[in-house]
Scaffold this motif. Sequence first.
Motif, PDB file in Angstrom:
ATOM      1  N   VAL A 125       0.855  -1.199   0.000  1.00  0.00           N
ATOM      2  CA  VAL A 125       0.000   0.000   0.000  1.00  0.00           C
ATOM      3  C   VAL A 125       0.887   1.244   0.000  1.00  0.00           C
ATOM      4  O   VAL A 125       0.619   2.221  -0.699  1.00  0.00           O
ATOM      5  CB  VAL A 125      -0.964  -0.005   1.205  1.00  0.00           C
ATOM      6  N   LEU A 156      -9.975  -1.031  -4.833  1.00  0.00           N
ATOM      7  CA  LEU A 156      -9.522  -2.044  -3.877  1.00  0.00           C
ATOM      8  C   LEU A 156     -10.675  -2.467  -2.973  1.00  0.00           C
ATOM      9  O   LEU A 156     -11.698  -1.783  -2.895  1.00  0.00           O
ATOM     10  CB  LEU A 156      -8.371  -1.498  -3.016  1.00  0.00           C
ATOM     11  N   TYR A 157     -10.457  -3.578  -2.303  1.00  0.00           N
ATOM     12  CA  TYR A 157     -11.453  -4.071  -1.350  1.00  0.00           C
ATOM     13  C   TYR A 157     -10.916  -3.773   0.049  1.00  0.00           C
ATOM     14  O   TYR A 157      -9.746  -4.032   0.343  1.00  0.00           O
ATOM     15  CB  TYR A 157     -11.626  -5.577  -1.549  1.00  0.00           C
ATOM     16  N   TYR A 158     -11.772  -3.219   0.902  1.00  0.00           N
ATOM     17  CA  TYR A 158     -11.342  -2.811   2.238  1.00  0.00           C
ATOM     18  C   TYR A 158     -12.154  -3.592   3.264  1.00  0.00           C
ATOM     19  O   TYR A 158     -13.379  -3.644   3.179  1.00  0.00           O
ATOM     20  CB  TYR A 158     -11.611  -1.309   2.387  1.00  0.00           C
ATOM     21  N   ARG A 162      -7.867  -3.649   6.577  1.00  0.00           N
ATOM     22  CA  ARG A 162      -6.912  -4.259   5.646  1.00  0.00           C
ATOM     23  C   ARG A 162      -7.370  -4.033   4.200  1.00  0.00           C
ATOM     24  O   ARG A 162      -8.561  -4.018   3.914  1.00  0.00           O
ATOM     25  CB  ARG A 162      -6.789  -5.764   5.918  1.00  0.00           C
ATOM     26  N   TRP A 163      -6.385  -3.870   3.322  1.00  0.00           N
ATOM     27  CA  TRP A 163      -6.671  -3.651   1.900  1.00  0.00           C
ATOM     28  C   TRP A 163      -6.411  -4.921   1.103  1.00  0.00           C
ATOM     29  O   TRP A 163      -5.433  -5.624   1.349  1.00  0.00           O
ATOM     30  CB  TRP A 163      -5.785  -2.520   1.355  1.00  0.00           C
ATOM     31  N   GLN A 165      -6.519  -6.690  -2.999  1.00  0.00           N
ATOM     32  CA  GLN A 165      -6.596  -6.505  -4.448  1.00  0.00           C
ATOM     33  C   GLN A 165      -7.678  -7.444  -4.980  1.00  0.00           C
ATOM     34  O   GLN A 165      -7.564  -8.665  -4.786  1.00  0.00           O
ATOM     35  CB  GLN A 165      -5.224  -6.881  -5.017  1.00  0.00           C
ATOM     36  N   SER A 172     -14.674  -4.387  -6.156  1.00  0.00           N
ATOM     37  CA  SER A 172     -13.946  -3.569  -5.175  1.00  0.00           C
ATOM     38  C   SER A 172     -14.967  -2.819  -4.322  1.00  0.00           C
ATOM     39  O   SER A 172     -16.138  -2.704  -4.691  1.00  0.00           O
ATOM     40  CB  SER A 172     -13.027  -2.584  -5.891  1.00  0.00           C
ATOM     41  N   HIS A 174     -13.726   0.239  -2.639  1.00  0.00           N
ATOM     42  CA  HIS A 174     -13.212   1.607  -2.538  1.00  0.00           C
ATOM     43  C   HIS A 174     -12.451   2.009  -3.792  1.00  0.00           C
ATOM     44  O   HIS A 174     -11.865   1.159  -4.464  1.00  0.00           O
ATOM     45  CB  HIS A 174     -12.270   1.747  -1.333  1.00  0.00           C
ATOM     46  N   VAL A 176      -9.265   4.249  -4.793  1.00  0.00           N
ATOM     47  CA  VAL A 176      -8.099   4.780  -4.080  1.00  0.00           C
ATOM     48  C   VAL A 176      -7.244   5.586  -5.059  1.00  0.00           C
ATOM     49  O   VAL A 176      -6.727   5.045  -6.038  1.00  0.00           O
ATOM     50  CB  VAL A 176      -7.297   3.618  -3.455  1.00  0.00           C
ATOM     51  N   ALA A 223      -8.889   7.548  -0.203  1.00  0.00           N
ATOM     52  CA  ALA A 223      -9.779   6.394  -0.401  1.00  0.00           C
ATOM     53  C   ALA A 223     -11.219   6.863  -0.274  1.00  0.00           C
ATOM     54  O   ALA A 223     -11.549   7.632   0.634  1.00  0.00           O
ATOM     55  CB  ALA A 223      -9.494   5.334   0.654  1.00  0.00           C
TER      56      ALA A 223
END
Length: 427
Positions: A125, A156-158, A162-163, A165, A172, A174, A176, A223
């Motif tokens: 990140v 990305l997936y949050y 934690r982030w 891919q 996804s 979010h 970013v 984000a």
Amino acid sequence: MRNLDVFIEIHGKEYYVGGIHGNNVMDASFKYDHEYLNKGHAISVMLPLRKEMFSPSETSCFFEGLLPEGFSRKSVAAWLHADENDYLTILAGLGKECLGAIRIEEAGRNEVDDPQYELLTAKQVKELAAEGATKSTELLVKSHLSLTGASGKVGLYYNEGRWFQPIGTAPSTHIVKQSHVRLKHIVENEQLSLRTAAHLGIPTIDSFIVNHGTYQDSEILLASKRYDRNIENSVKSIDGMPCPLRLHQEDFAQALGIPGQRKYESVGDGYLEKIFNLIRKNSNNPLRDQILLLDILIYDVLIGNTDNHIKNLSLLYSSDLSGIALAPAYDLVSTMLYKESTAEMSIVIADEILWDRINKDTFIAASPEMGISSKVIEREYKRLVEKFPVALEESMKELRLEGFLNIDEIGQNMMRLYESVVLRKRG
Ligand SMILES: Nc1ncnc2c1ncn2[C@@H]1O[C@H](COP(=O)(O)OP(=O)(O)O)[C@@H](O)[C@H]1O
Ligand SMILES: [Mg+2]
């Protein structure tokens, strides 16, 4: 011959919408599938349900409008060994996840893409924050994800701090965005602009700054939670984590059938009248959305956001595609803080394009184009002008507390732009 399949997700289930067929970009045409015509809803204001095919220009307006622009598009095209103008090849390569609920795939492709979420380490990140658009493009190509706009950004997936891919068809949660090498403190600028708009009561994307170090440009990212994803009502999981539902959206350029290259208005194009008509005719709540649109346009002038083009406004569809609303405000940046910025607004108000010649009277003079009474325009303008200093101070305080040290300087400069608008006599 190029043949692309178009799918849409509704309530978590995917439907075949139709196909794009042609020899090349010059003659590629979209046609709805007959089964979809019987039970579906249009995927764009400009692509109403009908059995005849759409012209190549109607087709490209909507589908090319799903691709990244500018430098990002150039890099993606190079990665895919495609011609930059060949939107079909780029879409076939990137269309696994787009903005909204559309997915595009080469026709007849029978491989199954296993959706996955791959954990990103803090180091990865941090690297994303540090590197320019090239790295972002690499991630973008890897995830086959097509996001419009010109800045370096990834989807990305949050989950719980934690982030991840998204891989394959995994959605996804979010968007970013990276900093910009030439435009200093743009992440803080955008966050301050977004927060201040929210404090003024303008529905705005829910955003936060990801900081991986000492709050320098190279260590921060902006984000925002995707408004076209719904994780709260998730019906399935991927790798043990809730998989968001996709909601459909299209930007105003797509909905008006205006190609992306013409997103900046030239005097005489009449975009102001077009965007208000679009909302009046299509929104489920036209009264509310016309006022919100007016508020966004006034706010753009107050903060000196001259990049307020028609791809920075969108329509958000309801989960079954039957209803339309103005999407929350996004991409709000005080561009006039940069000497590189043009002083030309991207939407002309009452024949005036120059930011430093627009004031309350200009908006009132645009009453016939907007179809809003001068009394309502005056009321909204006055309300936003009166509340602006407190809203700005409030957001500066919040970001200062979060540790963003450049906020005071950015906020003070933004306040100066606001004062020059408010004190301005009409030119
Ligand atoms: N939080 C969000 N949720 C859903 N879509 C978004 C969100 N933020 C941006 N978008 C979409 O992504 C596109 C690109 O984002 P934007 O912030 O405009 O980036 P750029 O600075 O590159 O123009 C927008 O036109 C909008 O359609
Ligand atoms: Mg944008």
